[in-house]
Design a protein around this motif. Structure first.
Motif, PDB file in Angstrom:
ATOM      1  N   ALA A 250       0.856  -1.187   0.000  1.00  0.00           N
ATOM      2  CA  ALA A 250       0.000   0.000   0.000  1.00  0.00           C
ATOM      3  C   ALA A 250       0.887   1.231   0.000  1.00  0.00           C
ATOM      4  CB  ALA A 250      -0.926   0.004   1.219  1.00  0.00           C
ATOM      5  N   PHE A 251       0.357   2.320  -0.582  1.00  0.00           N
ATOM      6  CA  PHE A 251       1.108   3.574  -0.688  1.00  0.00           C
ATOM      7  C   PHE A 251       0.176   4.723  -0.319  1.00  0.00           C
ATOM      8  CE2 PHE A 251       2.026   7.385  -3.190  1.00  0.00           C
ATOM      9  CZ  PHE A 251       3.357   7.621  -2.858  1.00  0.00           C
ATOM     10  N   TYR A 252       0.739   5.728   0.370  1.00  0.00           N
ATOM     11  CA  TYR A 252      -0.046   6.899   0.746  1.00  0.00           C
ATOM     12  C   TYR A 252       0.809   8.155   0.600  1.00  0.00           C
ATOM     13  CZ  TYR A 252      -2.436  10.404   3.588  1.00  0.00           C
ATOM     14  OH  TYR A 252      -3.038  11.562   4.002  1.00  0.00           O
ATOM     15  N   GLU A 253       0.200   9.225   0.090  1.00  0.00           N
ATOM     16  CA  GLU A 253       0.877  10.517   0.009  1.00  0.00           C
ATOM     17  C   GLU A 253      -0.085  11.619   0.433  1.00  0.00           C
ATOM     18  OE1 GLU A 253       3.484  12.964  -3.237  1.00  0.00           O
ATOM     19  OE2 GLU A 253       1.398  12.550  -3.789  1.00  0.00           O
ATOM     20  N   ASN A 254       0.429  12.519   1.255  1.00  0.00           N
ATOM     21  CA  ASN A 254      -0.280  13.746   1.582  1.00  0.00           C
ATOM     22  C   ASN A 254       0.643  14.900   1.246  1.00  0.00           C
ATOM     23  OD1 ASN A 254      -0.597  16.002   3.990  1.00  0.00           O
ATOM     24  ND2 ASN A 254      -2.553  15.317   3.145  1.00  0.00           N
ATOM     25  N   ALA A 255       0.174  15.821   0.412  1.00  0.00           N
ATOM     26  CA  ALA A 255       1.011  16.933  -0.035  1.00  0.00           C
ATOM     27  C   ALA A 255       0.234  18.231   0.034  1.00  0.00           C
ATOM     28  CB  ALA A 255       1.526  16.689  -1.455  1.00  0.00           C
ATOM     29  N   GLU A 256       0.931  19.279   0.400  1.00  0.00           N
ATOM     30  CA  GLU A 256       0.381  20.630   0.400  1.00  0.00           C
ATOM     31  C   GLU A 256       1.369  21.545  -0.293  1.00  0.00           C
ATOM     32  OE1 GLU A 256      -0.261  21.774   4.410  1.00  0.00           O
ATOM     33  OE2 GLU A 256      -1.786  20.247   4.809  1.00  0.00           O
ATOM     34  N   ARG A 257       0.870  22.471  -1.088  1.00  0.00           N
ATOM     35  CA  ARG A 257       1.763  23.428  -1.734  1.00  0.00           C
ATOM     36  C   ARG A 257       1.034  24.739  -1.972  1.00  0.00           C
ATOM     37  NH1 ARG A 257       1.176  19.517  -6.198  1.00  0.00           N
ATOM     38  NH2 ARG A 257      -0.079  20.432  -7.868  1.00  0.00           N
ATOM     39  N   GLU A 258       1.834  25.809  -1.990  1.00  0.00           N
ATOM     40  CA  GLU A 258       1.276  27.151  -2.158  1.00  0.00           C
ATOM     41  C   GLU A 258       2.018  27.886  -3.263  1.00  0.00           C
ATOM     42  OE1 GLU A 258       0.301  30.520   1.012  1.00  0.00           O
ATOM     43  OE2 GLU A 258       2.394  30.630   0.350  1.00  0.00           O
ATOM     44  N   LEU A 259       1.261  28.529  -4.142  1.00  0.00           N
ATOM     45  CA  LEU A 259       1.808  29.405  -5.171  1.00  0.00           C
ATOM     46  C   LEU A 259       1.569  30.847  -4.747  1.00  0.00           C
ATOM     47  CD1 LEU A 259       2.799  30.280  -8.006  1.00  0.00           C
ATOM     48  CD2 LEU A 259       0.462  29.914  -8.822  1.00  0.00           C
ATOM     49  N   ASN A 260       2.624  31.671  -4.841  1.00  0.00           N
ATOM     50  CA  ASN A 260       2.530  33.078  -4.479  1.00  0.00           C
ATOM     51  C   ASN A 260       3.169  33.879  -5.608  1.00  0.00           C
ATOM     52  OD1 ASN A 260       2.902  35.687  -3.319  1.00  0.00           O
ATOM     53  ND2 ASN A 260       2.808  34.778  -1.273  1.00  0.00           N
ATOM     54  N   ALA A 261       2.382  34.705  -6.313  1.00  0.00           N
ATOM     55  CA  ALA A 261       2.893  35.369  -7.516  1.00  0.00           C
ATOM     56  C   ALA A 261       2.290  36.748  -7.713  1.00  0.00           C
ATOM     57  CB  ALA A 261       2.639  34.507  -8.751  1.00  0.00           C
ATOM     58  N   PRO A 262       2.988  37.819  -7.267  1.00  0.00           N
ATOM     59  CA  PRO A 262       2.604  39.175  -7.677  1.00  0.00           C
ATOM     60  C   PRO A 262       3.273  39.503  -9.011  1.00  0.00           C
ATOM     61  CG  PRO A 262       4.300  39.268  -5.989  1.00  0.00           C
ATOM     62  CD  PRO A 262       4.045  37.812  -6.261  1.00  0.00           C
ATOM     63  N   VAL A 263       2.502  39.911 -10.009  1.00  0.00           N
ATOM     64  CA  VAL A 263       3.024  40.021 -11.367  1.00  0.00           C
ATOM     65  C   VAL A 263       2.692  41.376 -11.986  1.00  0.00           C
ATOM     66  CG1 VAL A 263       2.969  39.040 -13.701  1.00  0.00           C
ATOM     67  CG2 VAL A 263       2.791  37.540 -11.709  1.00  0.00           C
ATOM     68  N   GLN A 264       3.695  41.972 -12.611  1.00  0.00           N
ATOM     69  CA  GLN A 264       3.479  43.128 -13.490  1.00  0.00           C
ATOM     70  C   GLN A 264       3.590  42.653 -14.922  1.00  0.00           C
ATOM     71  OE1 GLN A 264       6.327  46.375 -13.184  1.00  0.00           O
ATOM     72  NE2 GLN A 264       6.046  46.785 -15.358  1.00  0.00           N
ATOM     73  N   ILE A 265       2.574  42.886 -15.725  1.00  0.00           N
ATOM     74  CA  ILE A 265       2.585  42.428 -17.115  1.00  0.00           C
ATOM     75  C   ILE A 265       2.681  43.592 -18.088  1.00  0.00           C
ATOM     76  CG2 ILE A 265       1.236  41.276 -18.902  1.00  0.00           C
ATOM     77  CD1 ILE A 265       0.272  39.327 -16.944  1.00  0.00           C
TER      78      ILE A 265
END
Length: 860
Positions: free
Chosen positions: A430-445
């Protein structure tokens, strides 16, 4: 002879007759050669089926790099494996590429995509822990025992998301009850002025415990990619500041990458009894480069010699277009100081950078109970990546952002394997994964001067954001006066678990049948959007709109393999294999405004479907010429359904994720290593793969042809991009029919090399290595002209001076020795000039030029 125990390589049997011309004469030499070759075969073992076995007994297409192979060219960057193993491509990421991209047999992440929501279809496994993000590509690759590249779906023996293959890396471990071992290596690369030092020491502690410490440090002073940017008057792009000219900040650095890196690993092995062992590995790394990518101007809409223009009207005098020729120059200009000062979360003195800080810990336990072995592998990974760079790649420095991803992941695998003397054995797990991730992006275009009021064109253009103009942020002073267009944040949570079982049935002494299946279920949910937005006229999501998409996907992936041992050293096999990549939730480069859609419709737009793969492999493996040659051949055919694909719109810097209906991938490959005599070893490798969209009649269009009207497009022969009305949303959608169109990187790749061990005097020897790898021309991306990766041929040469039984070793290594300048990916430059129906400004990620290193090694 141990110095010649070097695996790797791949070949066609067409070279066997040519190799035979070098056969040694004399019984004594032949006997010594056979012994040497037998030693190579015995020492090359793999764990492709989670047990140690000879590579020629493993019915899996696998390329192996032993420790000697890794050290041959001082391989310390995973991306260097692209120049070592045909069929494998590893590309460093930029612009939110989640570390980079790995492809095997042409299958990998969608080319050019920077969407953080896409996981990798090639699983990177380090000391038993599987990664679905590719940030580890940027990490120092050292103190390794072996690298195994398993090609094709690997659903049964490895965790999840490995429909294209697996790269498994094993770091060195100390030997319990052994002797103390010490190794130190110092190296210096002249072009980049790059000193590095690494060391490892193994210490036995009593009869049951051993510890190994290993560390590496690097402090590059220069680089191989020049920065030609200079301060540029951009008054015409921005509102004048007190009537004074408005200049960019000029170059952020002189040369790329100027990388500094520290990496260390501590390994503890405990064997209290003959039936139990535990291995704990603690890993830490920090990497910093002075920019996020190695991008150069590749082609211009206005042709050779033109100045790449921002949106087609503001030229860049410091970068001249070579028109599909590589030059090792780019522009990394900082934004105007007033713009940088007004940006939130960026210090005034910030320079462009690419920083990765990460920890990884693994604990492996093995307990033998009678005829069973219970194994546990626990993994924990914590990482933080930040990059600050110029994404329009011009001196105007308009698309500037500091963004990145951080997160953590926990994995646990349990496996019970039998070892009966009878013909049938099995494995359950058996296999288990718990993952959390955050993207943070202030952008000038886009600069504010472009956003004039259409009803009052002579009046002052849109001014930078001031507190109170955006209801969602009326009390947030952090955005006062900023020029950024939006600030997006995404939080992602992933729970994945699977159960699996396999069997091995030895029908008789020659025939074996093995197989099994894995059931996987994955739950994903995300929460995100713009926490600040000042560009609603572009259709970006406003700062008060938060999306909460959720998705669940599951799959059963079976496989079965039949292998037949013609004799002890020759096997043929056939496999039916399947693979699965879970669905994903888009974290797009620019968040769209989906406020007019229902929640269900929002989720449908932001969620892309899972991918399934199934197909067949046939192979042959063995040793020949009395053990002097080891070789294997494999042929494969796979069908992918709902393959995840990304389309980049350079005009709005947005990505659209789609699922291609059906993709076919077939080809063949081979590997060979041939010990001619006790001095000479030959290596040959090759792969061909054919990638084709079998069914995809609603594919997205690239911006060059997508900018044309339907009448203009229908007047052209191909591709047939046209605008249709989406029946669900009612919006105009530009599509094309790519059914039957080939795509992908170089379809044919071949490597040829040799090692010559020349005795000198008093047990001193000079070992000379040569390897040349050729990639032929690639295919178009989305059928867009000029996106084919050009052919390239790269040669690596090394010479090592060593003494039998001695402690010291010195050498020189030349990579890309003939200075083949090449690009390995091509894409549309953000906010580039486009000539509809013809071509636009394009960039390419360029490979390093010739690099020359000296090194000195001490072993005890």
């Amino acid at each position: 002879m141990k110095k010649l125990v070097r695996g790797g390589g791949a070949c066609s049997y067409a070279v066997v007759l040519a190799c035979a011309a070098f056969l040694p004469a004399g019984e004594a030499v032949a006997e010594e050669t056979a012994r040497a070759s037998s030693q190579i075969i015995e020492e090359v073992t793999v764990t492709a089926r989670k047990r140690e076995e000879r590579v020629i007994d493993t019915p899996v297409a696998v390329s192996v790099m032993s420790e000697e192979d890794i050290e041959r060219y001082n391989t310390r960057d995973l991306a260097q494996l692209t120049q070592r193993i045909p069929g494998l491509s590893i590309v460093n990421g930029q612009g939110g590429g989640a570390g980079g991209n790995i492809t095997i047999r042409g299958i990998g992440k969608p080319p050019g995509t920077s969407d953080y929501g896409i996981d990798a279809p090639v699983s990177l496994v380090i000391d038993g822990m599987a990664f679905s993000r590719n940030h580890m590509i940027k990490t120092g690759f050292f103190d390794s025992e072996a690298v195994e590249v398993l090609k094709g779906p690997q659903a049964l023996y490895f965790g999840k998301n490995s429909p294209a293959g697996v790269i498994a890396i094993r770091s060195k471990s100390p030997e319990v009850g052994g002797e103390m071992e010490l190794n130190v290596r110092a190296a210096y690369e002249f072009v980049t002025e790059d000193p590095s030092i690494e060391a490892g020491i193994s210490l036995p502690i009593g009869e049951h415990l051993a510890v190994r410490f290993a560390a590496r440090g690097q402090d590059m002073d220069g680089g191989w990619l020049k920065n030609t940017a200079q301060p540029l008057d951009v008054t015409g792009l921005y509102w004048e500041q007190d009537g004074e000219p408005f200049f960019t900040g000029g170059p952020s650095y002189k040369e790329f990458p100027a990388q500094s890196q520290t990496v260390w690993r501590m390994t503890t092995v405990w064997e209290p009894t003959d039936t139990f062992d535990a291995t704990l590995k603690l890993f830490r790394s920090y990497t910093k480069r002075n920019d996020a990518g190695q991008v150069v101007q590749w082609m211009c809409a206005d042709g050779e010699g033109a100045n790449p223009a921002y949106l087609g009207f503001f030229p860049d005098p410091y970068q001249v277009c070579p028109d599909r020729k590589v030059k090792l120059k780019g522009t990394g200009s900082l934004p105007p100081p007033a713009i940088a000062d007004a940006a939130p979360f960026i210090d005034r003195d910030s320079r462009f950078h690419d920083k990765l800080d990460q920890y990884m810990h693994t604990l492996q336990l093995n307990w033998e109970v009678g005829n069973f072995t219970l194994s546990s592998v626990t993994g924990y990974w914590d990482y933080r990546h930040r990059e600050y760079t110029n994404y329009d790649y011009t001196t105007a420095a308009v698309v500037v952002s500091k963004q990145g991803e951080s997160g953590e992941a926990f994995t646990q695998e349990l496996r019970l394997a039998s070892s009966f003397d009878g013909p049938i054995n099995f494995t359950l797990g058996a296999f288990y994964e718990n993952a959390e991730r955050e993207l943070n992006a202030p952008v000038q275009i886009l600069p504010s001067v472009l956003f004039v009021d259409a009803d009052n064109p002579d009046e002052r253009p849109l001014v930078p954001y001031q507190a109170g103009s955006n209801p969602a942020n009326s009390n947030d002073a952090a955005y006062d006066g900023t020029y950024i267009n939006y600030h997006q944040i995404w939080n992602n949570d992933i729970d994945s678990w699977s159960v699996f079982g396999s069997f091995d049935w030895e029908v008789n002494e020659k025939l074996e049948i093995s197989g099994g299946l894995r059931y996987t279920k994955e739950d994903r949910e995300a929460s995100g959007g713009n926490v600040f937005e000042n560009s609603s006229f572009f259709g970006y999501g406003p700062g008060d709109l938060v999306y909460n998409p959720k998705d669940t996907s599951d799959n059963v992936s079976p496989e079965v393999t039949v292998s037949y041992h013609i004799n002890d050293d020759l096997m043929v096999y056939g496999s039916f294999k399947t693979g699965f990549q879970s669905a994903g939730i888009s974290n797009p480069g620019t968040v769209p405004n989906l406020g007019d859609f229902t929640v269900e419709e929002q989720n449908e737009i932001l969620i892309f479907d899972e991918t399934t793969i199934e197909g067949f492999e046939l192979g042959l493996k063995g040793t020949f010429f009395e053990g002097r040659m080891r070789a294997d051949l494999a042929a494969f055919w796979y069908e992918s359904k709902d393959l995840q694909v990304a389309i980049f719109n350079s005009n709005t810097t947005t990505f659209t994720l789609q699922n291609a209906a059906v993709v076919h991938n077939w080809g063949f490959e081979g590997n060979m290593i041939y010990q001619v005599n006790d001095r000479l070893q030959l290596r040959l490798a090759g792969q061909f793969n054919h990638l084709e969209f079998d069914e995809w009649d609603d594919a997205g269009c690239h911006p060059v042809d997508g900018a044309l009207s339907r009448d203009e497009l229908l007047a052209r022969s191909a591709p047939d991009c046209h605008t249709v009305v989406d029946p669900e949303s009612g919006a105009d959608v530009t599509t094309q029919d790519l059914s039957g169109v080939r795509y992908g990187g170089p379809p044919f790749q071949a490597n040829i090399g040799f090692t010559y061990d020349m005795p000198l005097m008093r047990d001193w020897r000079l070992i000379f290595d040569w390897d040349t790898i050729h990639h032929n021309k690639g295919k178009r991306t989305l059928n867009q002209p000029f996106t084919e990766i050009p052919a390239r041929t790269v040669t690596n040469i090394g010479a090592t001076l060593t003494q039998d039984g001695g402690n010291w070793e010195a050498g020189v290594i030349c990579t890309n020795c003939f200075n083949e300048l090449s690009v390995y990916s091509i894409g549309n430059r953000p906010l580039a000039k486009i000539i509809p129906g013809e071509r636009g400004d394009m960039t390419g990620q360029v490979a390093p030029p010739r690099l020359v290193s000296l090194y000195l090694t001490y072993r005890m």
